[in-house]
Design a protein around this motif. Structure first.
Motif, short mmCIF file in Angstrom:
data_model
loop_
_atom_site.label_atom_id
_atom_site.label_comp_id
_atom_site.label_asym_id
_atom_site.label_seq_id
_atom_site.Cartn_x
_atom_site.Cartn_y
_atom_site.Cartn_z
N PRO A 205 106.82 18.39 119.12
CA PRO A 205 107.11 19.06 119.48
C PRO A 205 107.50 20.50 120.78
O PRO A 205 106.07 19.89 121.69
N LEU A 206 108.62 20.74 121.88
CA LEU A 206 108.45 21.57 123.65
C LEU A 206 108.21 22.60 122.71
O LEU A 206 109.37 23.17 121.89
N THR A 207 107.32 23.67 123.22
CA THR A 207 107.43 24.78 123.95
C THR A 207 108.38 25.64 124.31
O THR A 207 108.41 25.15 125.05
N ILE A 208 108.82 26.99 124.21
CA ILE A 208 109.43 27.71 125.35
C ILE A 208 108.46 29.17 125.18
O ILE A 208 108.19 29.67 124.15
N THR A 209 108.25 29.15 126.68
CA THR A 209 107.62 30.67 126.33
C THR A 209 109.05 31.70 127.71
O THR A 209 109.84 31.64 128.07
N GLY A 210 107.89 32.75 127.88
CA GLY A 210 108.49 34.03 128.52
C GLY A 210 109.42 34.50 128.35
O GLY A 210 109.96 35.00 126.94
N LYS A 211 110.23 35.15 129.01
CA LYS A 211 111.52 36.16 127.98
C LYS A 211 112.71 35.06 127.95
O LYS A 211 113.25 35.64 126.91
N ASP A 212 112.51 34.13 127.75
CA ASP A 212 113.73 33.10 126.48
C ASP A 212 112.72 32.71 125.30
O ASP A 212 113.86 32.65 124.12
N GLN A 213 111.63 33.02 125.37
CA GLN A 213 111.18 32.93 123.64
C GLN A 213 112.56 33.59 122.60
O GLN A 213 111.90 33.35 121.50
N PRO A 214 112.00 34.67 122.63
CA PRO A 214 112.88 35.45 121.53
C PRO A 214 114.04 35.37 121.34
O PRO A 214 113.63 35.15 119.93
N TRP A 215 114.64 34.44 122.20
CA TRP A 215 115.95 34.07 121.64
C TRP A 215 115.84 33.19 120.78
O TRP A 215 116.21 32.39 119.75
N TYR A 216 115.02 31.92 121.06
CA TYR A 216 114.46 31.19 120.13
C TYR A 216 113.81 31.63 118.94
O TYR A 216 114.16 31.15 117.75
N GLU A 217 113.26 32.02 118.96
CA GLU A 217 112.59 32.67 118.15
C GLU A 217 113.72 33.39 116.49
O GLU A 217 113.02 33.02 115.11
N GLN A 218 114.43 33.90 117.34
CA GLN A 218 115.00 34.78 116.67
C GLN A 218 115.90 33.42 115.92
O GLN A 218 116.30 33.77 114.43
N LEU A 219 116.07 32.31 116.04
CA LEU A 219 116.44 30.99 115.42
C LEU A 219 115.93 30.43 114.47
O LEU A 219 116.75 29.20 113.82
N SER A 220 114.63 30.77 113.95
CA SER A 220 113.20 29.83 113.82
C SER A 220 114.24 29.34 112.45
O SER A 220 114.40 30.30 111.77
N GLY A 221 114.18 28.26 111.72
CA GLY A 221 114.36 27.31 111.04
C GLY A 221 115.88 26.76 111.09
O GLY A 221 116.57 26.16 110.30
N ASN A 222 116.78 27.66 112.35
CA ASN A 222 118.20 26.80 111.94
C ASN A 222 117.83 25.07 113.14
O ASN A 222 117.09 25.24 113.54
N SER A 223 118.74 24.04 111.78
CA SER A 223 118.74 23.01 112.23
C SER A 223 120.38 22.64 112.62
O SER A 223 120.92 22.53 112.26
N ILE A 224 120.55 22.01 113.62
CA ILE A 224 121.40 21.65 114.52
C ILE A 224 121.91 19.97 115.14
O ILE A 224 120.56 19.98 115.50
N PHE A 225 122.16 19.20 114.36
CA PHE A 225 123.12 17.88 114.14
C PHE A 225 123.32 18.03 116.11
O PHE A 225 124.19 18.42 116.87
N CYS A 226 122.95 17.35 116.58
CA CYS A 226 123.41 17.54 118.53
C CYS A 226 122.44 15.93 119.57
O CYS A 226 122.00 15.11 118.90
N ARG A 227 123.11 16.19 120.74
CA ARG A 227 122.66 15.32 121.61
C ARG A 227 121.76 15.60 122.50
O ARG A 227 122.80 16.80 123.13
N VAL A 228 120.63 15.08 122.48
CA VAL A 228 119.66 15.25 123.49
C VAL A 228 119.34 14.63 124.79
O VAL A 228 119.70 13.68 124.47
N TRP A 229 119.61 14.93 126.09
CA TRP A 229 119.62 13.94 126.70
C TRP A 229 118.93 14.71 128.76
O TRP A 229 118.75 15.49 128.40
N ASN A 230 118.33 13.57 129.36
CA ASN A 230 118.08 13.65 130.48
C ASN A 230 118.51 12.88 131.69
O ASN A 230 119.64 11.79 130.84
#
Length: 404
Positions: A205-230
Protein backbone atom coordinates in the motif's frame (compact mmCIF):
# COMPACT_ATOMS: atom_id res chain seq x y z
CA UNK A 1 10.07 -33.05 12.36
CA UNK A 2 13.20 -32.40 14.42
CA UNK A 3 14.60 -35.93 14.66
CA UNK A 4 18.38 -35.94 14.34
CA UNK A 5 20.15 -38.39 12.10
CA UNK A 6 22.99 -40.50 13.40
CA UNK A 7 24.98 -39.60 10.30
CA UNK A 8 24.99 -35.93 9.42
CA UNK A 9 26.50 -36.75 6.01
CA UNK A 10 23.33 -38.47 4.84
CA UNK A 11 22.15 -35.31 3.07
CA UNK A 12 22.67 -34.42 -0.56
CA UNK A 13 21.65 -30.84 0.24
CA UNK A 14 20.68 -28.57 3.08
CA UNK A 15 17.75 -26.30 2.23
CA UNK A 16 17.54 -23.13 4.29
CA UNK A 17 13.94 -21.97 4.37
CA UNK A 18 10.77 -24.05 4.55
CA UNK A 19 8.62 -21.86 2.36
CA UNK A 20 7.22 -22.50 -1.11
CA UNK A 21 10.59 -22.74 -2.88
CA UNK A 22 12.31 -24.78 -0.19
CA UNK A 23 9.47 -27.26 0.18
CA UNK A 24 9.12 -27.79 -3.56
CA UNK A 25 12.87 -28.27 -3.80
CA UNK A 26 12.85 -30.91 -1.05
CA UNK A 27 9.97 -32.84 -2.61
CA UNK A 28 11.38 -32.76 -6.13
CA UNK A 29 14.79 -33.81 -4.84
CA UNK A 30 13.07 -36.69 -3.07
CA UNK A 31 11.45 -37.80 -6.32
CA UNK A 32 14.98 -38.06 -7.75
CA UNK A 33 16.22 -40.17 -4.83
CA UNK A 34 18.13 -37.32 -3.20
CA UNK A 35 18.08 -36.69 0.53
CA UNK A 36 17.61 -33.15 1.85
CA UNK A 37 17.33 -31.40 5.19
CA UNK A 38 15.00 -28.39 5.38
CA UNK A 39 15.89 -25.88 8.10
CA UNK A 40 12.97 -23.61 9.03
CA UNK A 41 13.26 -20.77 11.55
CA UNK A 42 9.53 -20.76 12.43
CA UNK A 43 7.79 -23.42 14.49
CA UNK A 44 6.20 -24.80 11.32
CA UNK A 45 6.90 -24.71 7.60
CA UNK A 46 4.97 -22.74 5.00
CA UNK A 47 4.27 -19.60 7.07
CA UNK A 48 3.78 -17.39 4.03
CA UNK A 49 1.73 -20.02 2.23
CA UNK A 50 -0.61 -20.21 5.22
CA UNK A 51 -1.37 -16.48 5.31
CA UNK A 52 -1.44 -15.89 1.54
CA UNK A 53 -4.74 -15.00 -0.08
CA UNK A 54 -6.35 -14.44 3.29
CA UNK A 55 -5.55 -18.01 4.30
CA UNK A 56 -6.80 -19.45 1.00
CA UNK A 57 -3.49 -19.48 -0.96
CA UNK A 58 -3.57 -18.19 -4.52
CA UNK A 59 -1.01 -20.82 -5.55
CA UNK A 60 -0.50 -19.91 -9.22
CA UNK A 61 -1.89 -17.86 -12.09
CA UNK A 62 -3.21 -19.36 -15.30
CA UNK A 63 -1.62 -16.57 -17.35
CA UNK A 64 1.83 -16.52 -15.76
CA UNK A 65 4.70 -15.87 -18.20
CA UNK A 66 8.01 -14.08 -17.84
CA UNK A 67 6.19 -10.85 -18.79
CA UNK A 68 4.65 -10.42 -15.32
CA UNK A 69 7.98 -10.32 -13.50
CA UNK A 70 10.31 -7.48 -12.58
CA UNK A 71 14.06 -8.08 -12.68
CA UNK A 72 17.19 -6.31 -13.84
CA UNK A 73 17.36 -9.17 -16.35
CA UNK A 74 13.85 -9.58 -17.74
CA UNK A 75 14.82 -12.79 -19.56
CA UNK A 76 16.34 -14.58 -16.57
CA UNK A 77 13.21 -16.42 -15.42
CA UNK A 78 12.38 -17.81 -18.88
CA UNK A 79 14.49 -20.93 -18.40
CA UNK A 80 12.89 -21.85 -15.07
CA UNK A 81 9.40 -21.27 -16.47
CA UNK A 82 10.16 -23.49 -19.44
CA UNK A 83 11.30 -26.26 -17.10
CA UNK A 84 8.34 -25.95 -14.71
CA UNK A 85 5.17 -24.51 -16.25
CA UNK A 86 1.81 -23.41 -14.88
CA UNK A 87 0.41 -26.71 -16.18
CA UNK A 88 3.08 -28.52 -14.17
CA UNK A 89 1.98 -26.67 -11.03
CA UNK A 90 -1.69 -27.46 -11.65
CA UNK A 91 -0.92 -31.11 -12.42
CA UNK A 92 1.31 -31.47 -9.36
CA UNK A 93 -1.34 -30.24 -6.96
CA UNK A 94 -4.13 -32.18 -8.65
CA UNK A 95 -2.07 -35.35 -8.27
CA UNK A 96 -2.00 -34.79 -4.53
CA UNK A 97 -5.65 -33.89 -4.09
CA UNK A 98 -5.85 -30.14 -4.65
CA UNK A 99 -8.23 -29.06 -7.39
CA UNK A 100 -7.97 -25.43 -8.43
CA UNK A 101 -10.70 -22.87 -9.01
CA UNK A 102 -10.16 -19.65 -10.92
CA UNK A 103 -11.17 -16.40 -9.30
CA UNK A 104 -10.35 -13.10 -11.02
CA UNK A 105 -7.68 -12.57 -13.65
CA UNK A 106 -6.41 -16.14 -13.75
CA UNK A 107 -5.86 -16.47 -10.00
CA UNK A 108 -6.04 -20.11 -8.95
CA UNK A 109 -7.09 -21.14 -5.43
CA UNK A 110 -7.74 -24.56 -3.89
CA UNK A 111 -11.42 -25.51 -4.13
CA UNK A 112 -11.28 -26.00 -0.35
CA UNK A 113 -10.13 -22.37 0.15
CA UNK A 114 -7.64 -23.74 2.71
CA UNK A 115 -3.97 -22.80 2.44
CA UNK A 116 -3.11 -25.50 4.97
CA UNK A 117 -4.05 -28.10 2.37
CA UNK A 118 -1.22 -26.80 0.18
CA UNK A 119 1.29 -27.04 3.04
CA UNK A 120 0.10 -30.53 3.93
CA UNK A 121 0.89 -31.73 0.40
CA UNK A 122 4.53 -30.90 1.06
CA UNK A 123 4.78 -32.09 4.66
CA UNK A 124 3.15 -35.41 3.73
CA UNK A 125 5.42 -35.86 0.70
CA UNK A 126 8.53 -34.97 2.71
CA UNK A 127 7.58 -37.64 5.23
CA UNK A 128 6.91 -40.20 2.49
CA UNK A 129 10.15 -39.38 0.67
CA UNK A 130 12.30 -39.38 3.83
CA UNK A 131 13.13 -35.69 3.54
CA UNK A 132 14.07 -34.25 6.93
CA UNK A 133 12.49 -31.05 8.29
CA UNK A 134 13.81 -29.25 11.36
CA UNK A 135 11.63 -26.38 12.63
CA UNK A 136 12.64 -23.72 15.17
CA UNK A 137 16.03 -24.00 13.48
CA UNK A 138 17.97 -20.72 13.46
CA UNK A 139 20.79 -20.91 10.93
CA UNK A 140 23.79 -18.94 12.14
CA UNK A 141 26.36 -19.58 9.45
CA UNK A 142 27.06 -21.24 6.11
CA UNK A 143 30.70 -22.09 5.52
CA UNK A 144 32.32 -23.41 2.33
CA UNK A 145 34.52 -26.45 2.88
CA UNK A 146 36.62 -28.70 0.67
CA UNK A 147 33.85 -31.31 0.70
CA UNK A 148 30.97 -28.86 0.23
CA UNK A 149 29.39 -26.82 3.01
CA UNK A 150 28.96 -26.83 6.76
CA UNK A 151 25.91 -25.15 8.25
CA UNK A 152 25.81 -24.07 11.89
CA UNK A 153 22.27 -24.07 13.24
CA UNK A 154 20.83 -23.39 16.68
CA UNK A 155 17.95 -25.67 17.58
CA UNK A 156 16.47 -26.36 21.01
CA UNK A 157 19.23 -24.32 22.62
CA UNK A 158 21.92 -26.48 21.04
CA UNK A 159 24.42 -25.70 18.31
CA UNK A 160 24.46 -28.27 15.51
CA UNK A 161 26.94 -28.50 12.63
CA UNK A 162 25.59 -30.20 9.52
CA UNK A 163 27.52 -30.90 6.34
CA UNK A 164 26.34 -31.50 2.78
CA UNK A 165 27.69 -31.15 -0.76
CA UNK A 166 25.11 -28.45 -1.61
CA UNK A 167 23.22 -25.66 0.13
CA UNK A 168 20.00 -24.06 -1.11
CA UNK A 169 19.14 -20.56 0.09
CA UNK A 170 15.34 -20.31 -0.04
CA UNK A 171 14.99 -18.01 2.95
CA UNK A 172 12.59 -15.46 1.46
CA UNK A 173 12.81 -11.68 1.33
CA UNK A 174 13.50 -8.97 3.87
CA UNK A 175 12.06 -9.16 7.39
CA UNK A 176 8.33 -9.42 7.94
CA UNK A 177 8.20 -9.62 11.77
CA UNK A 178 4.80 -11.31 12.01
CA UNK A 179 6.20 -14.24 10.01
CA UNK A 180 9.57 -14.54 11.73
CA UNK A 181 11.31 -13.68 8.47
CA UNK A 182 14.93 -12.55 8.38
CA UNK A 183 17.41 -11.10 5.91
CA UNK A 184 19.43 -14.33 6.00
CA UNK A 185 19.43 -14.79 2.21
CA UNK A 186 20.89 -11.35 1.57
CA UNK A 187 23.41 -11.68 4.39
CA UNK A 188 24.60 -14.97 2.95
CA UNK A 189 24.93 -13.40 -0.49
CA UNK A 190 27.07 -10.61 0.96
CA UNK A 191 29.15 -13.14 2.91
CA UNK A 192 30.07 -14.82 -0.36
CA UNK A 193 30.66 -11.45 -2.06
CA UNK A 194 27.68 -11.82 -4.39
CA UNK A 195 26.06 -8.76 -5.99
CA UNK A 196 22.64 -7.65 -4.75
CA UNK A 197 20.07 -5.70 -6.77
CA UNK A 198 18.55 -2.81 -4.80
CA UNK A 199 15.75 -4.04 -2.54
CA UNK A 200 12.41 -2.39 -1.70
CA UNK A 201 8.95 -3.41 -0.51
CA UNK A 202 6.72 -4.48 -3.43
CA UNK A 203 3.00 -5.15 -3.77
CA UNK A 204 2.59 -2.69 -0.93
CA UNK A 205 0.00 0.00 0.00
CA UNK A 206 1.00 3.61 -0.66
CA UNK A 207 0.77 6.43 1.87
CA UNK A 208 -0.47 10.01 1.57
CA UNK A 209 0.65 12.59 4.11
CA UNK A 210 0.41 16.33 4.64
CA UNK A 211 -2.47 18.50 3.48
CA UNK A 212 -3.95 15.81 1.24
CA UNK A 213 -4.24 13.12 3.90
CA UNK A 214 -7.60 14.24 5.40
CA UNK A 215 -9.21 13.98 1.94
CA UNK A 216 -8.19 10.31 1.66
CA UNK A 217 -9.00 9.63 5.28
CA UNK A 218 -12.63 10.72 4.85
CA UNK A 219 -12.99 8.09 2.10
CA UNK A 220 -11.54 5.24 4.13
CA UNK A 221 -13.26 2.01 3.17
CA UNK A 222 -14.42 3.16 -0.28
CA UNK A 223 -13.41 0.78 -3.07
CA UNK A 224 -13.58 1.77 -6.77
CA UNK A 225 -12.71 -0.14 -9.94
CA UNK A 226 -10.05 1.94 -11.71
CA UNK A 227 -7.19 1.99 -14.14
CA UNK A 228 -3.98 2.99 -12.40
CA UNK A 229 -0.91 3.83 -14.45
CA UNK A 230 2.42 5.57 -14.81
CA UNK A 231 4.78 5.91 -17.76
CA UNK A 232 5.85 2.26 -17.43
CA UNK A 233 2.69 0.19 -16.94
CA UNK A 234 -1.02 0.23 -16.15
CA UNK A 235 -3.41 -2.04 -14.20
CA UNK A 236 -7.22 -2.25 -14.10
CA UNK A 237 -8.48 -3.48 -10.74
CA UNK A 238 -10.01 -2.06 -7.57
CA UNK A 239 -8.37 0.61 -5.46
CA UNK A 240 -9.18 1.04 -1.79
CA UNK A 241 -9.09 4.36 0.05
CA UNK A 242 -7.68 4.11 3.57
CA UNK A 243 -7.12 6.51 6.43
CA UNK A 244 -3.43 6.65 5.50
CA UNK A 245 -3.62 6.57 1.70
CA UNK A 246 -4.36 3.99 -0.99
CA UNK A 247 -4.46 0.22 -1.15
CA UNK A 248 -6.35 -2.45 -3.10
CA UNK A 249 -5.10 -4.70 -5.93
CA UNK A 250 -4.41 -1.97 -8.51
CA UNK A 251 -2.36 0.05 -6.02
CA UNK A 252 -0.39 -2.99 -4.86
CA UNK A 253 0.39 -3.79 -8.49
CA UNK A 254 1.56 -0.28 -9.44
CA UNK A 255 3.64 -0.02 -6.24
CA UNK A 256 6.16 -2.47 -7.71
CA UNK A 257 6.75 0.03 -10.53
CA UNK A 258 6.69 3.18 -8.37
CA UNK A 259 9.62 5.07 -6.88
CA UNK A 260 9.48 7.82 -4.23
CA UNK A 261 8.93 11.25 -5.73
CA UNK A 262 6.96 9.93 -8.72
CA UNK A 263 3.30 10.47 -9.56
CA UNK A 264 0.76 7.80 -10.35
CA UNK A 265 -2.44 8.44 -12.29
CA UNK A 266 -5.89 6.99 -11.73
CA UNK A 267 -8.74 6.71 -14.23
CA UNK A 268 -11.75 6.62 -11.91
CA UNK A 269 -14.06 5.55 -14.74
CA UNK A 270 -12.09 3.27 -17.08
CA UNK A 271 -13.60 2.18 -20.39
CA UNK A 272 -16.15 5.01 -20.33
CA UNK A 273 -16.01 8.72 -21.13
CA UNK A 274 -17.44 10.97 -18.42
CA UNK A 275 -17.91 13.90 -20.83
CA UNK A 276 -20.02 11.75 -23.18
CA UNK A 277 -22.02 10.37 -20.27
CA UNK A 278 -22.77 13.86 -18.94
CA UNK A 279 -23.79 15.03 -22.41
CA UNK A 280 -26.22 12.11 -22.78
CA UNK A 281 -27.70 12.74 -19.33
CA UNK A 282 -28.05 16.47 -20.05
CA UNK A 283 -30.32 15.73 -22.99
CA UNK A 284 -32.83 13.79 -20.89
CA UNK A 285 -32.31 15.04 -17.34
CA UNK A 286 -30.52 18.38 -17.45
CA UNK A 287 -31.90 19.47 -14.09
CA UNK A 288 -30.07 16.69 -12.25
CA UNK A 289 -27.34 18.02 -9.98
CA UNK A 290 -23.78 16.95 -10.73
CA UNK A 291 -23.54 15.65 -7.13
CA UNK A 292 -26.52 13.34 -7.64
CA UNK A 293 -25.17 12.18 -10.98
CA UNK A 294 -21.73 11.32 -9.56
CA UNK A 295 -23.37 9.58 -6.60
CA UNK A 296 -25.03 7.29 -9.15
CA UNK A 297 -21.65 6.40 -10.64
CA UNK A 298 -19.86 6.05 -7.31
CA UNK A 299 -20.93 6.18 -3.67
CA UNK A 300 -22.57 9.27 -2.20
CA UNK A 301 -19.58 9.64 0.08
CA UNK A 302 -17.15 9.69 -2.83
CA UNK A 303 -19.30 12.17 -4.79
CA UNK A 304 -19.40 14.48 -1.77
CA UNK A 305 -15.63 14.22 -1.37
CA UNK A 306 -15.29 15.64 -4.89
CA UNK A 307 -17.21 18.76 -3.84
CA UNK A 308 -14.02 20.73 -3.18
CA UNK A 309 -12.68 19.79 -6.63
CA UNK A 310 -15.77 20.01 -8.87
CA UNK A 311 -18.90 22.20 -9.21
CA UNK A 312 -21.13 19.50 -7.72
CA UNK A 313 -23.91 21.95 -6.76
CA UNK A 314 -24.58 22.85 -10.41
CA UNK A 315 -27.10 20.98 -12.52
CA UNK A 316 -25.87 19.21 -15.62
CA UNK A 317 -27.53 21.60 -18.05
CA UNK A 318 -25.63 24.59 -16.65
CA UNK A 319 -22.18 23.01 -16.83
CA UNK A 320 -19.88 24.88 -19.20
CA UNK A 321 -17.59 23.24 -21.70
CA UNK A 322 -14.59 24.17 -19.57
CA UNK A 323 -16.20 22.70 -16.46
CA UNK A 324 -16.94 19.44 -18.26
CA UNK A 325 -13.31 19.31 -19.44
CA UNK A 326 -12.18 19.83 -15.83
CA UNK A 327 -14.49 17.04 -14.68
CA UNK A 328 -13.09 14.77 -17.38
CA UNK A 329 -9.49 15.51 -16.38
CA UNK A 330 -10.19 14.86 -12.71
CA UNK A 331 -12.12 11.61 -13.34
CA UNK A 332 -9.85 10.15 -16.00
CA UNK A 333 -6.46 11.53 -14.89
CA UNK A 334 -6.66 11.76 -11.11
CA UNK A 335 -3.10 12.64 -10.13
CA UNK A 336 -1.51 11.26 -6.95
CA UNK A 337 1.96 11.77 -5.50
CA UNK A 338 2.37 9.19 -2.72
CA UNK A 339 4.58 10.11 0.21
CA UNK A 340 5.86 6.57 0.60
CA UNK A 341 4.71 3.02 1.22
CA UNK A 342 3.70 0.95 4.24
CA UNK A 343 6.99 -0.95 4.33
CA UNK A 344 7.90 -4.61 4.52
CA UNK A 345 5.41 -5.33 7.28
CA UNK A 346 2.53 -4.69 4.86
CA UNK A 347 4.28 -5.71 1.63
CA UNK A 348 3.40 -8.95 -0.10
CA UNK A 349 6.96 -9.44 -1.36
CA UNK A 350 10.41 -7.89 -1.65
CA UNK A 351 11.58 -6.36 -4.92
CA UNK A 352 15.23 -6.88 -5.84
CA UNK A 353 17.52 -9.38 -4.11
CA UNK A 354 20.43 -11.51 -5.25
CA UNK A 355 21.46 -10.27 -8.69
CA UNK A 356 20.59 -12.70 -11.46
CA UNK A 357 24.08 -12.02 -12.84
CA UNK A 358 25.39 -14.27 -10.07
CA UNK A 359 23.27 -17.30 -11.06
CA UNK A 360 22.98 -19.73 -13.93
CA UNK A 361 19.47 -19.24 -15.29
CA UNK A 362 19.33 -22.96 -16.17
CA UNK A 363 20.28 -24.33 -12.75
CA UNK A 364 20.04 -21.39 -10.26
CA UNK A 365 23.48 -22.35 -8.99
CA UNK A 366 25.85 -19.51 -8.21
CA UNK A 367 28.56 -19.11 -10.80
CA UNK A 368 31.29 -18.34 -8.26
CA UNK A 369 30.50 -20.97 -5.61
CA UNK A 370 29.64 -24.42 -6.99
CA UNK A 371 27.00 -26.18 -4.90
CA UNK A 372 25.40 -22.96 -3.61
CA UNK A 373 21.91 -22.31 -5.00
CA UNK A 374 19.42 -19.46 -4.52
CA UNK A 375 15.70 -19.57 -5.26
CA UNK A 376 12.38 -17.92 -4.51
CA UNK A 377 11.93 -14.41 -3.21
CA UNK A 378 15.55 -13.71 -2.25
CA UNK A 379 16.45 -13.65 -5.97
CA UNK A 380 15.86 -10.52 -8.08
CA UNK A 381 12.69 -11.90 -9.69
CA UNK A 382 9.48 -10.25 -8.46
CA UNK A 383 6.04 -11.14 -9.79
CA UNK A 384 2.73 -9.35 -9.96
CA UNK A 385 -0.03 -9.84 -7.42
CA UNK A 386 -2.18 -12.88 -8.10
CA UNK A 387 -0.20 -16.12 -7.72
CA UNK A 388 2.76 -15.16 -9.88
CA UNK A 389 5.31 -15.20 -7.06
CA UNK A 390 4.24 -18.69 -6.03
CA UNK A 391 4.74 -19.85 -9.60
CA UNK A 392 8.31 -18.52 -9.45
CA UNK A 393 8.83 -20.24 -6.09
CA UNK A 394 7.62 -23.64 -7.38
CA UNK A 395 9.61 -23.30 -10.60
CA UNK A 396 12.84 -22.25 -8.90
CA UNK A 397 12.50 -25.03 -6.31
CA UNK A 398 12.01 -27.59 -9.09
CA UNK A 399 14.97 -26.33 -11.13
CA UNK A 400 17.34 -26.41 -8.15
CA UNK A 401 16.27 -29.95 -7.24
CA UNK A 402 17.17 -31.18 -10.72
CA UNK A 403 20.72 -29.89 -10.30
CA UNK A 404 21.65 -30.85 -6.73
Amino acid sequence: MTTKLTKQTDFDAIIIGGGACGLMCAVQAGFLGKRTLVLEKNDRVGAKILISGGGRCNYTNLYATDQQFISQNQHFCKSAFSQWTVDDTIGFFETYGIEGKEKTLGQLFPVSDKAKDVVEVFTNLCADLDQEIWCDADVKMVEKTDEGFTVRVEIGGRQEFISAPSVVIAAGGLPIPKMGATDFGLRTARQFDLKIADTAPALVPLTITGKDQPWYEQLSGNSIFCRVWNDRISFEENILFTHWGLSGPAILQISSYWKPGEYIYIDLLPNQNIADLIQQEKETNGKKMLLAYLAGLYTRKFAEALSDKLPVEKNLASLTKTEIEDISTLIHEFKVKPAGDKGYDKAEVMRGGLSTDELSSKTLETKKIPGLFFGGECVDVTGWLGGYNFQWAWASGFVIAQNL
